[in-house]
Design a protein around this motif. Sequence first.
Motif, PDB file in Angstrom:
ATOM      1  N   PHE A  90       0.825  -1.209   0.000  1.00 49.41           N
ATOM      2  CA  PHE A  90       0.000   0.000   0.000  1.00 49.41           C
ATOM      3  C   PHE A  90       0.865   1.268   0.000  1.00 49.41           C
ATOM      4  O   PHE A  90       0.488   2.271  -0.619  1.00 49.41           O
ATOM      5  CB  PHE A  90      -0.946  -0.019   1.203  1.00 49.41           C
ATOM      6  N   ARG A  91       2.002   1.216   0.675  1.00 46.82           N
ATOM      7  CA  ARG A  91       2.904   2.375   0.629  1.00 46.82           C
ATOM      8  C   ARG A  91       3.418   2.595  -0.787  1.00 46.82           C
ATOM      9  O   ARG A  91       3.535   3.738  -1.262  1.00 46.82           O
ATOM     10  CB  ARG A  91       4.072   2.176   1.603  1.00 46.82           C
ATOM     11  N   LYS A  92       3.691   1.492  -1.470  1.00 48.04           N
ATOM     12  CA  LYS A  92       4.138   1.581  -2.865  1.00 48.04           C
ATOM     13  C   LYS A  92       3.036   2.167  -3.749  1.00 48.04           C
ATOM     14  O   LYS A  92       3.305   3.012  -4.613  1.00 48.04           O
ATOM     15  CB  LYS A  92       4.530   0.183  -3.367  1.00 48.04           C
ATOM     16  N   ALA A  93       1.789   1.729  -3.515  1.00 51.03           N
ATOM     17  CA  ALA A  93       0.671   2.236  -4.304  1.00 51.03           C
ATOM     18  C   ALA A  93       0.479   3.734  -4.086  1.00 51.03           C
ATOM     19  O   ALA A  93       0.257   4.498  -5.047  1.00 51.03           O
ATOM     20  CB  ALA A  93      -0.607   1.484  -3.928  1.00 51.03           C
ATOM     21  N   GLU A  94       0.569   4.165  -2.855  1.00 51.59           N
ATOM     22  CA  GLU A  94       0.382   5.597  -2.552  1.00 51.59           C
ATOM     23  C   GLU A  94       1.496   6.425  -3.176  1.00 51.59           C
ATOM     24  O   GLU A  94       1.260   7.533  -3.686  1.00 51.59           O
ATOM     25  CB  GLU A  94       0.342   5.811  -1.049  1.00 51.59           C
ATOM     26  N   LYS A  95       2.703   5.894  -3.159  1.00 51.94           N
ATOM     27  CA  LYS A  95       3.835   6.606  -3.746  1.00 51.94           C
ATOM     28  C   LYS A  95       3.724   6.652  -5.266  1.00 51.94           C
ATOM     29  O   LYS A  95       4.060   7.664  -5.902  1.00 51.94           O
ATOM     30  CB  LYS A  95       5.137   5.930  -3.332  1.00 51.94           C
ATOM     31  N   GLU A  96       3.233   5.568  -5.850  1.00 55.35           N
ATOM     32  CA  GLU A  96       3.132   5.486  -7.304  1.00 55.35           C
ATOM     33  C   GLU A  96       2.127   6.491  -7.859  1.00 55.35           C
ATOM     34  O   GLU A  96       2.394   7.150  -8.865  1.00 55.35           O
ATOM     35  CB  GLU A  96       2.716   4.070  -7.710  1.00 55.35           C
ATOM     36  N   ASP A  97       0.973   6.609  -7.201  1.00 55.58           N
ATOM     37  CA  ASP A  97      -0.055   7.528  -7.704  1.00 55.58           C
ATOM     38  C   ASP A  97      -0.937   7.965  -6.541  1.00 55.58           C
ATOM     39  O   ASP A  97      -1.965   7.333  -6.251  1.00 55.58           O
ATOM     40  CB  ASP A  97      -0.892   6.845  -8.785  1.00 55.58           C
ATOM     41  N   PRO A  98      -0.563   9.026  -5.838  1.00 55.88           N
ATOM     42  CA  PRO A  98      -1.334   9.485  -4.673  1.00 55.88           C
ATOM     43  C   PRO A  98      -2.796   9.776  -4.998  1.00 55.88           C
ATOM     44  O   PRO A  98      -3.669   9.577  -4.145  1.00 55.88           O
ATOM     45  CB  PRO A  98      -0.597  10.761  -4.249  1.00 55.88           C
ATOM     46  N   LYS A  99      -3.075  10.207  -6.205  1.00 56.13           N
ATOM     47  CA  LYS A  99      -4.458  10.536  -6.570  1.00 56.13           C
ATOM     48  C   LYS A  99      -5.316   9.279  -6.684  1.00 56.13           C
ATOM     49  O   LYS A  99      -6.506   9.298  -6.381  1.00 56.13           O
ATOM     50  CB  LYS A  99      -4.483  11.314  -7.891  1.00 56.13           C
ATOM     51  N   GLN A 100      -4.719   8.198  -7.172  1.00 51.95           N
ATOM     52  CA  GLN A 100      -5.465   6.957  -7.359  1.00 51.95           C
ATOM     53  C   GLN A 100      -5.496   6.084  -6.104  1.00 51.95           C
ATOM     54  O   GLN A 100      -6.183   5.059  -6.078  1.00 51.95           O
ATOM     55  CB  GLN A 100      -4.844   6.140  -8.508  1.00 51.95           C
ATOM     56  N   PHE A 101      -4.736   6.469  -5.079  1.00 54.61           N
ATOM     57  CA  PHE A 101      -4.586   5.631  -3.892  1.00 54.61           C
ATOM     58  C   PHE A 101      -5.921   5.347  -3.221  1.00 54.61           C
ATOM     59  O   PHE A 101      -6.087   4.316  -2.565  1.00 54.61           O
ATOM     60  CB  PHE A 101      -3.626   6.298  -2.909  1.00 54.61           C
ATOM     61  N   LYS A 102      -6.876   6.245  -3.395  1.00 54.15           N
ATOM     62  CA  LYS A 102      -8.195   6.027  -2.794  1.00 54.15           C
ATOM     63  C   LYS A 102      -9.256   5.684  -3.843  1.00 54.15           C
ATOM     64  O   LYS A 102     -10.447   5.865  -3.627  1.00 54.15           O
ATOM     65  CB  LYS A 102      -8.616   7.242  -1.974  1.00 54.15           C
ATOM     66  N   ASN A 103      -8.788   5.132  -4.939  1.00 56.51           N
ATOM     67  CA  ASN A 103      -9.672   4.672  -6.003  1.00 56.51           C
ATOM     68  C   ASN A 103      -9.683   3.143  -5.957  1.00 56.51           C
ATOM     69  O   ASN A 103      -8.714   2.482  -6.337  1.00 56.51           O
ATOM     70  CB  ASN A 103      -9.154   5.167  -7.360  1.00 56.51           C
ATOM     71  N   ALA A 104     -10.764   2.569  -5.503  1.00 54.75           N
ATOM     72  CA  ALA A 104     -10.829   1.132  -5.292  1.00 54.75           C
ATOM     73  C   ALA A 104     -10.610   0.358  -6.587  1.00 54.75           C
ATOM     74  O   ALA A 104      -9.912  -0.665  -6.611  1.00 54.75           O
ATOM     75  CB  ALA A 104     -12.172   0.763  -4.683  1.00 54.75           C
ATOM     76  N   GLU A 105     -11.190   0.838  -7.678  1.00 55.80           N
ATOM     77  CA  GLU A 105     -11.066   0.118  -8.946  1.00 55.80           C
ATOM     78  C   GLU A 105      -9.611   0.050  -9.395  1.00 55.80           C
ATOM     79  O   GLU A 105      -9.128  -0.996  -9.833  1.00 55.80           O
ATOM     80  CB  GLU A 105     -11.922   0.811 -10.019  1.00 55.80           C
ATOM     81  N   TRP A 106      -8.888   1.166  -9.258  1.00 55.00           N
ATOM     82  CA  TRP A 106      -7.473   1.210  -9.644  1.00 55.00           C
ATOM     83  C   TRP A 106      -6.646   0.300  -8.742  1.00 55.00           C
ATOM     84  O   TRP A 106      -5.789  -0.458  -9.212  1.00 55.00           O
ATOM     85  CB  TRP A 106      -6.975   2.655  -9.557  1.00 55.00           C
ATOM     86  N   LEU A 107      -6.903   0.357  -7.448  1.00 53.79           N
ATOM     87  CA  LEU A 107      -6.152  -0.475  -6.501  1.00 53.79           C
ATOM     88  C   LEU A 107      -6.347  -1.958  -6.796  1.00 53.79           C
ATOM     89  O   LEU A 107      -5.387  -2.732  -6.830  1.00 53.79           O
ATOM     90  CB  LEU A 107      -6.599  -0.180  -5.070  1.00 53.79           C
ATOM     91  N   GLN A 108      -7.581  -2.350  -7.034  1.00 48.57           N
ATOM     92  CA  GLN A 108      -7.848  -3.772  -7.260  1.00 48.57           C
ATOM     93  C   GLN A 108      -7.284  -4.246  -8.597  1.00 48.57           C
ATOM     94  O   GLN A 108      -6.984  -5.430  -8.751  1.00 48.57           O
ATOM     95  CB  GLN A 108      -9.349  -4.040  -7.172  1.00 48.57           C
ATOM     96  N   GLN A 109      -7.133  -3.338  -9.515  1.00 48.61           N
ATOM     97  CA  GLN A 109      -6.571  -3.705 -10.809  1.00 48.61           C
ATOM     98  C   GLN A 109      -5.060  -3.889 -10.733  1.00 48.61           C
ATOM     99  O   GLN A 109      -4.493  -4.732 -11.439  1.00 48.61           O
ATOM    100  CB  GLN A 109      -6.907  -2.639 -11.857  1.00 48.61           C
TER     101      GLN A 109
END
Length: 636
Positions: A90-109
Amino acid sequence: MSDEIKHECGIALLRLRKPLQYYIDKYGTPLYAVNKMALLMNKQANRGQDGAGIANIKLHVPPGNRYISRYRSVESKPIEDIFEKVNKKFRKAEKEDPKQFKNAEWLQQHYGFTGEVWMGHLRYGTHGKNEIENCHPFLRQNNWKSRNLVVAGNFNMTNVDSLFDKLVSLGQHPKDKVDTVTVMEKIGHFLDEEVQRQFDHFKPLFPEDNKQLSTLIEGNIDLGRVLQRSCRDFDGGYTMCGMTGTGAAFVARDPAGIRPAYYYADDEVIVVASEKPAIKMSFNCDYSDIEEIKPGHAMVIDVSGEYRQEEFLEPLPKKSCSFERIYFSRASDPDIYHERKKLGKLVLPQILKEIDNDLANTVFSYIPNTAETAFFGLVEGLDEYLVKERKRHIREGLLFEEDLERLLSFRPRTEKLISKDVKLRTFITDDAHRDEMVSNVYETTFGVVKEHQDTIVLIDDSIVRGTTLERSILRMLDRLSPKKIVIVSSAPQIRYPDCYGIDMSKMKDFVAFRAVLKLLEENNREELLDETFAKCKDALENDFAHQQNFVKALYEPFTDEQISRKIAEIVTPKNCQAEISVIYQTVDGLHTACPGHSGDWYFTGDYPTPGGNKVVNQAFVNYMVGKGNERAYGAF
């Protein structure tokens, strides 16, 4: 307990009943389920320090995307290790794209452990190497989502050999003869058959549309039917969790209710765990809202998030494990707390008799920390006893003023005589000096016991092997120079092996069994060993060992008191100056304190399943033929 034993594993299942985006919006983080699972498992960490594992399934992800994630660990802090890896994602995801970090569809993809169905397991390995391959959850993979199966459980099976043979007769080739593999493969086999049954039913309706056909199959799988067919041959104690690749889930409990399972549900979650306090602390719900999964029933959770309890096997008389109440489960469960207090209170009459009611010259204490609740009950019983004694003396009216003042002001003497030095480790020393090092793991409080005058009463949860008493605790207490030491067990004498999850499988380990051997020898009754051996061997060879526990005959010539006195002799260290006495809770007292949890086979030999009888007979045969270190039932 002072004799450390490994015990039942722990399970946790969490189903989010709404889409992931709902929790992100409401709680401000995509880590809602991660945090809840971490809390559920940490609150049950006492149930498994050999390893841990989690698995997660995403719902409704398109083909080409991973939908099952799993981590397992056998590190020294496995829960911490697992969730550090998850949080790293999750830290990697937030660093990669802070705007998408709270987008469930993007995270699950793009990232694992972002699904709606979670399973956790805490492993206490009763047998077998502590390797990652032995850690749950186990995964049975297939390219059809509905045929994927993830399994974890708190269980031991007594009939692994016959279950293995059954799999072979079904045409399978199991990779190992252990109960975890046989359980998963048997459930998996009937899950495959259920998928095929649904396929055959719906295929004529959609002959050219296999995508819609798969959706129909996923929504109509009858997990209750799968469990009915796969579990009917199981003999053991179990709480088993399962998830299919589609996100349907179940938690199945054995027909005698041997292993524990509790659940809580609201509009947002369905959660199942081995202990109620874990659910209470994780979701801040009322204890009254946490319910027990009934024996022989499964909590079945559909792909849609609907749930129900469904009977998959006819329930047997309930024999839930009383050791959960005595020792294993957390005492923060209010029911368990009061039961343990009552266990301590109920041994008071035996204690008073043993010390000749001389409370003025008696010091009460406890070991280990898990015995503290029973100790509170004992002290509460002492207070009630003293109230009655004061009333009696006052009614008799034979008191001078100074006698009355002494009577009214008297309080039982309670002290913390032994505490464990958690900083001191003993594994680095050689065998010749190990006992000396073990004794120094504990610290003793000096200056509170009157030398050669006081009696020490020390309460423990239970006494299994007696080795810690002999090698360390009694030696330390003897250094305080008491007149007498009374060791009190809040549990009855452990006489028989457990085969449903606890690491108590060898007859020679039980100090009560060793005491009976000595009593048989001293009373010229050793022929009873040969007679019992012949009966056990004949029963095993002719396939009726499951019908009767023949080992009970060894205990019948002696009273509980005789066995307790012999145990006291066995655990008394050489050159001990104090008189040693051992007192055990009675079986009747256990049932009075824990009326809803009557599983007592380790004390009485009354096993809740036929496999238990076979195990105890095999354990005794193993002892008699010099194979006492071998387990009497299938590998774990």
